[in-house]
Design an enzyme around this catalytic site. Structure first.
Site, PDB file in Angstrom:
ATOM      1  N   LEU A  50       7.251  19.633 -57.845  1.00 21.44           N
ATOM      2  CA  LEU A  50       8.066  19.699 -56.626  1.00 21.44           C
ATOM      3  C   LEU A  50       7.256  20.231 -55.447  1.00 21.44           C
ATOM      4  CD1 LEU A  50      11.552  21.022 -57.812  1.00 21.44           C
ATOM      5  CD2 LEU A  50      10.904  18.694 -57.203  1.00 21.44           C
ATOM      6  N   ASP A 107      -4.169  24.213 -57.208  1.00 19.99           N
ATOM      7  CA  ASP A 107      -3.336  24.865 -56.192  1.00 19.99           C
ATOM      8  C   ASP A 107      -4.134  25.869 -55.362  1.00 19.99           C
ATOM      9  OD1 ASP A 107      -0.893  23.604 -56.364  1.00 19.99           O
ATOM     10  OD2 ASP A 107      -0.235  24.818 -58.058  1.00 19.99           O
ATOM     11  N   ASP A 138      11.028  26.881 -69.463  1.00 24.65           N
ATOM     12  CA  ASP A 138       9.909  26.715 -70.399  1.00 24.65           C
ATOM     13  C   ASP A 138       9.767  27.999 -71.218  1.00 24.65           C
ATOM     14  OD1 ASP A 138       9.378  24.430 -68.981  1.00 24.65           O
ATOM     15  OD2 ASP A 138       7.571  25.191 -67.984  1.00 24.65           O
ATOM     16  N   ASP A 190      11.085  16.238 -47.690  1.00 27.74           N
ATOM     17  CA  ASP A 190       9.871  15.456 -47.932  1.00 27.74           C
ATOM     18  C   ASP A 190       9.168  15.236 -46.594  1.00 27.74           C
ATOM     19  OD1 ASP A 190      10.888  15.304 -50.433  1.00 27.74           O
ATOM     20  OD2 ASP A 190      11.473  13.189 -50.342  1.00 27.74           O
ATOM     21  N   CYS A 210     -22.659  15.596 -55.636  1.00 27.54           N
ATOM     22  CA  CYS A 210     -23.000  16.070 -56.976  1.00 27.54           C
ATOM     23  C   CYS A 210     -23.503  14.899 -57.834  1.00 27.54           C
ATOM     24  CB  CYS A 210     -21.823  16.815 -57.593  1.00 27.54           C
ATOM     25  SG  CYS A 210     -22.379  18.004 -58.816  1.00 27.54           S
ATOM     26  N   GLY A 212     -22.816  11.966 -57.409  1.00 31.95           N
ATOM     27  CA  GLY A 212     -23.106  10.934 -56.414  1.00 31.95           C
ATOM     28  C   GLY A 212     -24.495  11.077 -55.807  1.00 31.95           C
ATOM     29  N   HIS A 223     -20.609  20.727 -53.874  1.00 31.60           N
ATOM     30  CA  HIS A 223     -19.318  20.104 -53.556  1.00 31.60           C
ATOM     31  C   HIS A 223     -18.800  20.605 -52.204  1.00 31.60           C
ATOM     32  CE1 HIS A 223     -18.387  18.182 -57.434  1.00 31.60           C
ATOM     33  NE2 HIS A 223     -19.108  19.153 -57.958  1.00 31.60           N
ATOM     34  N   GLU A 275     -16.511  19.508 -50.462  1.00 33.73           N
ATOM     35  CA  GLU A 275     -15.052  19.336 -50.307  1.00 33.73           C
ATOM     36  C   GLU A 275     -14.261  20.620 -50.550  1.00 33.73           C
ATOM     37  OE1 GLU A 275     -16.901  18.102 -52.752  1.00 33.73           O
ATOM     38  OE2 GLU A 275     -15.783  17.759 -54.608  1.00 33.73           O
TER      39      GLU A 275
END
Ligand code: GLN
Length: 548
Positions: A18, A74, A149, A242, A382, A384, A519, A521
């Protein structure tokens, strides 16, 4: 014990996915916009000690922090949305908690007592929460999984107890639920939310705020109904609509009064939120004047969650370039020498991301060759970068059978190989590894310094000589090939300060062809896009305009 730090616990109900991570990150962004300092921690109920060894198909991207922790994706949202700089302490799993309790038990720390979930596991969880809360105004703690859970129960029990430990006025619980629209009835339904809150209350947690994920704005009546059944005030029922662009979430939450409600409940006095930079960013992001196609040639193309930070970095870089970045995922297993040009015909730029394992490697090499020969901007990250080095060695330097020893142990020219001994500038120790070293334990992980050469694409992008970027790999450029490859035109534009490790390569006579061993990113931010992504998107846009 009362604490100056305030705590927000975020739980999720009804079903997974969610957007609890985005909600937590957005709460962080809103509190920062009011001048507060925040940190965000994720508590994950699974038994793996960390996500480092988990399959990207199941778990999505592994996000790497400066201190080399392999964490849940996250944490990427948390760093992109806030100024919090996260570490190993910001992600705990059940496995890590039990590991530490069992280690203490073996050491005799519990003096022969019976070790139990309550209090030993719950105490360990509470200690983990206290650990990150030093020096911040607000600590936001997200509990993974869904209420109901079995495996998240110890975490929920720990956060229930936490309110009494930290002081009632210092702790709130925010619960994210779903309010689905049922088209046959023509209305939204509140029952799943009611049930989820009931479940939460049965374990002793009364939520203070509900974030209701929905496709429509919730009417006053619906809010009143939810408030009554869930025992909270109406202005604490927040619509989580949304959105078209994830960076709009803080703005929507603000409109719904979420940050006002949080500071009220936590008794914090702050300035009014300053959200001008978010508004400007979202506006530019949603209405660019140009567009560019970037092909991502990789392995996990069916599950774009595994390239989360990469995708976001490309989108961030679109904003200063006034363009929409269209991502075309190409499965490298489908690429061969014959179809390569056809498959990549629409790509204005080609990006080969990080990866492990030999599947699809030859396809990636064809993609790099195509980019080099056709002067299409190429960005190798990396794996790449390693692909670009192999391609260059084979087709330019004439080392026909060059390869990485990861994929061909017997290659006569291991241009990429496992460096068995190297000086680690981060820990200031000499690292030794062999082929049999445990999986996950031998990677170069986390932030390492890099020094750039002037008059290179890298220097032009970063505009500085010294930088630090995050790594996650085992294999390295083999320095025995420095000389022959440089003589053939490969530019080693970034090296570790001692010069032992090749960090960035480029090729000459090409509009933009660059590979980096790290990396980038992991460090791009919406309002501070990464210089390499920015330069790559710019070059791709120029290529697109030439071809028009
Ligand atoms: N498989 C390569 C290595 O371990 C590249 C890893 C990566 O791209 N993250 O060196």
């Amino acid at each position: 014990m009362s604490s100056p730090t305030k705590f927000i616990f975020v739980t999720g109900g009804v079903l997974s996915s969610l957007g609890k991570g985005l909600a937590s990150a957005s709460i962080g962004a809103l509190l920062e916009s009011r001048g507060l300092t925040v940190t965000i921690q994720k508590l994950d109920p699974y038994i793996n000690v960390d996500p480092g060894t988990m399959n990207p198909f199941q778990h999505g991207e592994v996000f790497v922090t400066d201190d080399g922790a392999e964490t849940d994706l996250d944490l990427g949202h948390y760093e992109r949305f806030t100024n919090a700089r996260l570490s190993q302490d910001n992600n705990f799993t059940t496995g890590r908690i039990y590991n530490s309790v069992i280690t203490k038990e073996r050491r005799g720390d519990y003096l022969g007592g019976t070790v139990q979930v309550i209090p030993h596991i719950t105490d360990e969880i509470k200690n983990a929460i206290w650990l990150v809360s030093k020096n911040v105004d607000v600590a936001i703690i997200e509990i993974g999984g869904t209420i109901g859970d079995i495996e998240s129960l110890p975490f929920l029990e720990a956060i229930r107890q936490f309110r009494a430990d930290a002081g009632k006025e210092n702790v709130i619980y925010i619960h994210l639920t779903l309010v689905p629209y049922i088209s046959t009835a023509g209305e939204v339904k509140t029952k799943p939310t009611q049930h989820s809150v009931k479940e939460l209350r049965s374990i002793g947690i009364q939520p203070d705020i509900l974030l209701c994920r929905t496709a429509h704005f919730l009417s006053d009546d619906i809010k009143s109904k939810i408030a009554m059944f869930c025992n909270i005030s109406k202005d604490a029922v927040i619509t989580g609509k949304d959105v078209e662009c994830i960076y709009e979430v803080p703005l929507f939450f603000n409109q719904e009064g979420l940050d006002d409600k949080i500071v009220e409940l936590l008794h914090i006095w702050t300035r009014a939120p300053k959200l001008g930079n978010w508004k400007t960013f979202v506006k530019k992001y949603k209405s660019p004047n140009k567009s560019v196609n970037i092909a991502i040639v990789g392995k996990y193309v069916d599950l774009t969650e595994s390239y989360k930070s990469l995708n976001e970095s490309l989108y961030h870089a679109g904003v200063p370039n006034d363009c929409r970045v269209n991502l075309i995922y190409v499965d490298s297993e489908n690429i061969n020498e014959k179809n390569c040009a056809e498959i990549l015909a629409d790509a204005d730029g080609i990006l080969v991301p990080g990866g492990f394992g030999s599947r699809g490697v030859e396809g990636k090499i064809f993609a790099a060759k195509y980019a080099r020969e056709n002067k299409v901007p190429y960005f190798g990250i990396c794996l790449g970068m390693q692909i670009a080095v192999i391609e260059f060695a084979r087709h330019v330097a004439g080392l026909k059978n060059a390869h990485s020893s990861e994929f061909d142990e017997k290659t006569p020219d291991p241009v990429i190989y496992l460096m068995l001994e190297w000086y680690d500038e981060r820990t200031e120790t000499t690292q030794v590894r062999d082929e049999l070293s445990e999986k996950g334990g031998t990677m170069r992980l986390g932030a390492y310094p890099c020094t750039l050469k002037k008059d290179t694409l890298a220097f032009e992008a970063y505009k500085t000589k010294k930088l630090s970027e995050r790594h996650r790999h085992r294999y390295e450029f083999n320095n025995e090939y420095m000389k022959p490859l440089e003589e053939s035109g490969l530019v080693l534009s970034g090296l570790s300060p001692t010069g032992d490790l090749v960090e960035i390569i480029e090729i000459k006579d090409h509009p933009w062809f660059l590979g980096c061993q790290f990396h980038p990113e992991f460090k791009s931010r919406p309002m501070d896009p990464h210089p390499l992504f920015n330069a790559f998107v710019k070059a791709s846009l120029e290529n697109c305009e030439i071809n028009k």
